[in-house]
Design a protein around this motif. Structure first.
Motif, PDB file in Angstrom:
ATOM      1  N   THR A  21       0.573  -1.557   0.393  1.00  0.00           N
ATOM      2  CA  THR A  21       0.075   0.224   0.044  1.00  0.00           C
ATOM      3  C   THR A  21       0.827   1.290  -0.289  1.00  0.00           C
ATOM      4  O   THR A  21       0.566   2.243  -0.665  1.00  0.00           O
ATOM      5  CB  THR A  21      -1.059  -0.511   1.621  1.00  0.00           C
ATOM      6  N   ILE A  22       1.559   1.257   0.923  1.00  0.00           N
ATOM      7  CA  ILE A  22       2.783   2.233   0.948  1.00  0.00           C
ATOM      8  C   ILE A  22       3.238   2.883   0.546  1.00  0.00           C
ATOM      9  O   ILE A  22       3.198   3.690  -0.612  1.00  0.00           O
ATOM     10  CB  ILE A  22       3.474   2.685   2.544  1.00  0.00           C
ATOM     11  N   ILE A  23       4.508   1.552  -0.947  1.00  0.00           N
ATOM     12  CA  ILE A  23       5.138   1.634  -1.509  1.00  0.00           C
ATOM     13  C   ILE A  23       4.366   2.188  -3.427  1.00  0.00           C
ATOM     14  O   ILE A  23       4.614   2.933  -3.799  1.00  0.00           O
ATOM     15  CB  ILE A  23       6.320   0.761  -2.391  1.00  0.00           C
ATOM     16  N   GLY A  24       2.841   1.714  -3.322  1.00  0.00           N
ATOM     17  CA  GLY A  24       1.985   1.071  -4.392  1.00  0.00           C
ATOM     18  C   GLY A  24       1.902   2.898  -4.116  1.00  0.00           C
ATOM     19  O   GLY A  24       1.669   3.473  -5.924  1.00  0.00           O
ATOM     20  N   ASN A  25       0.657   3.059  -3.859  1.00  0.00           N
ATOM     21  CA  ASN A  25       0.346   4.783  -3.199  1.00  0.00           C
ATOM     22  C   ASN A  25       1.708   5.968  -4.063  1.00  0.00           C
ATOM     23  O   ASN A  25       1.791   6.786  -4.305  1.00  0.00           O
ATOM     24  CB  ASN A  25      -0.050   5.004  -1.839  1.00  0.00           C
ATOM     25  N   PHE A  26       2.614   5.268  -3.165  1.00  0.00           N
ATOM     26  CA  PHE A  26       3.684   6.217  -2.911  1.00  0.00           C
ATOM     27  C   PHE A  26       4.194   6.416  -4.512  1.00  0.00           C
ATOM     28  O   PHE A  26       4.885   8.081  -4.921  1.00  0.00           O
ATOM     29  CB  PHE A  26       4.721   6.212  -2.184  1.00  0.00           C
TER      30      PHE A  26
END
Length: 314
Positions: free
Chosen positions: A38-43
């Motif tokens: 979630t963090i990596i993809g959305n970032f």
């Protein structure tokens, strides 16, 4: 009941989604993996939109805001569960719990408002293409997002202030991995009628307004698309809406399943539904919006290529 003689709780116990240690280990690994994705993809989506000037359009401005909200909403609930598991602790303080409730309500509602704003953007792009740039001006886009933030934060403040008025006595065990408002309401030993009333009136209004905006926007979109002379034109118009419709259906089906009933009837099925929109939806959103969007895939390729070139040069 004599409230002066009641022992008020200073913390709650988050029992998680399973009472068995083996299952909790599996859930810990799954939630950790989903949170990192979630963090990596959305970032990456935010970074790609920021760095690529071709994506400086209203649609991608709203998408970047949605990715930011997804990062925040996941960070409100999942990290506490992961830390508690690592420390072998299940407790969360009363203040932390109320804070978690506030931000949970704010970010979840903000998701709905952004999805409705994105639906309006698609309506203007498909039904009024010649006036798109005139209608979707930067000032209007910023205003729509700012008003959404104000409404959702006021709504979260209302429910949190009502929650802190409640008395919590002996039972402080929450059968969840975070302070979900409904399970917390079930633990109260004081009357929760006003809380339930506000959920169904104000909460229902905050939920239904963006949902109805999405329904109306897509009703106009489909009615206009069906008038297009060629099948290619229909496919091209609908392709811009496919990703958004997928996210909308996933998000609102889970919300309807979890909260459109009194808090006293909250069950295990509702807990599963909350996992869908608190953990699963923010995880899959980057894939839905990037894999089905040529511009996003191109921007992500450029971003990865730039990082590789800089790494090679250094």
């Amino acid at each position: 009941m004599d409230r002066d003689n009641e022992t008020r709780v200073t913390e709650f116990l988050l029992l998680g989604l399973s009472g068995q240690s083996e299952q909790e280990e599996v859930l810990f690994g799954l939630f950790l993996w989903m949170y990192l994705v979630t963090i990596i993809g959305n970032f990456l989506i935010i970074l790609a939109i920021t760095c690529d000037s071709h994506l400086h359009t209203p649609m991608y401005f709203f998408l970047a805001n949605l990715s930011c909200v997804d990062i925040c909403s996941s960070s409100v609930t999942t990290p506490k569960m992961l830390v508690n598991h690592l420390l072998g602790c299940k407790s969360i303080s009363y203040v932390e719990c109320m804070t978690q409730i506030y931000f949970f309500i704010a970010f979840i509602n903000m998701d709905g408002f952004l999805l409705s704003v994105m639906a309006y953007d698609r309506y203007v792009a498909i039904c009024c293409p010649l006036h798109y740039t005139m209608i979707m001006r930067p000032k209007l886009c910023v205003l729509l997002v700012a008003v959404s933030w104000v409404i959702t934060n006021l709504h979260a403040l209302l429910h949190t202030l009502l929650m802190v008025q409640l008395i919590f006595c002996a039972n402080n065990s929450v059968h969840h991995f975070f302070c979900d408002p409904y399970p917390i309401l079930k633990l109260s030993c004081s009357e929760t009628f006003i809380n339930d009333l506000m959920v169904f009136t104000v909460g229902g209004l905050i939920f239904l307004t963006p949902f109805m905006c999405i329904i109306v926007s897509y009703a106009y979109i489909f009615s206009n698309v069906l008038k297009l002379p060629s099948a290619h034109g229909i496919r091209k118009a609908l392709s811009t809406c496919g990703s958004h419709l997928t996210v909308v259906s996933l998000f609102y089906r889970a919300i309807l399943g979890a909260y459109m009933h009194p808090s006293a009837s909250y069950s295990v099925q509702d807990t599963v539904a909350t996992v869908v929109f608190t953990v699963l939806t923010p995880t899959v959103n980057p894939f839905i919006y990037s894999l089905r969007n040529r511009d996003m895939k191109g921007a992500l390729r450029k971003l990865i290529l730039r990082s590789r070139i800089r790494k090679f040069q250094s």
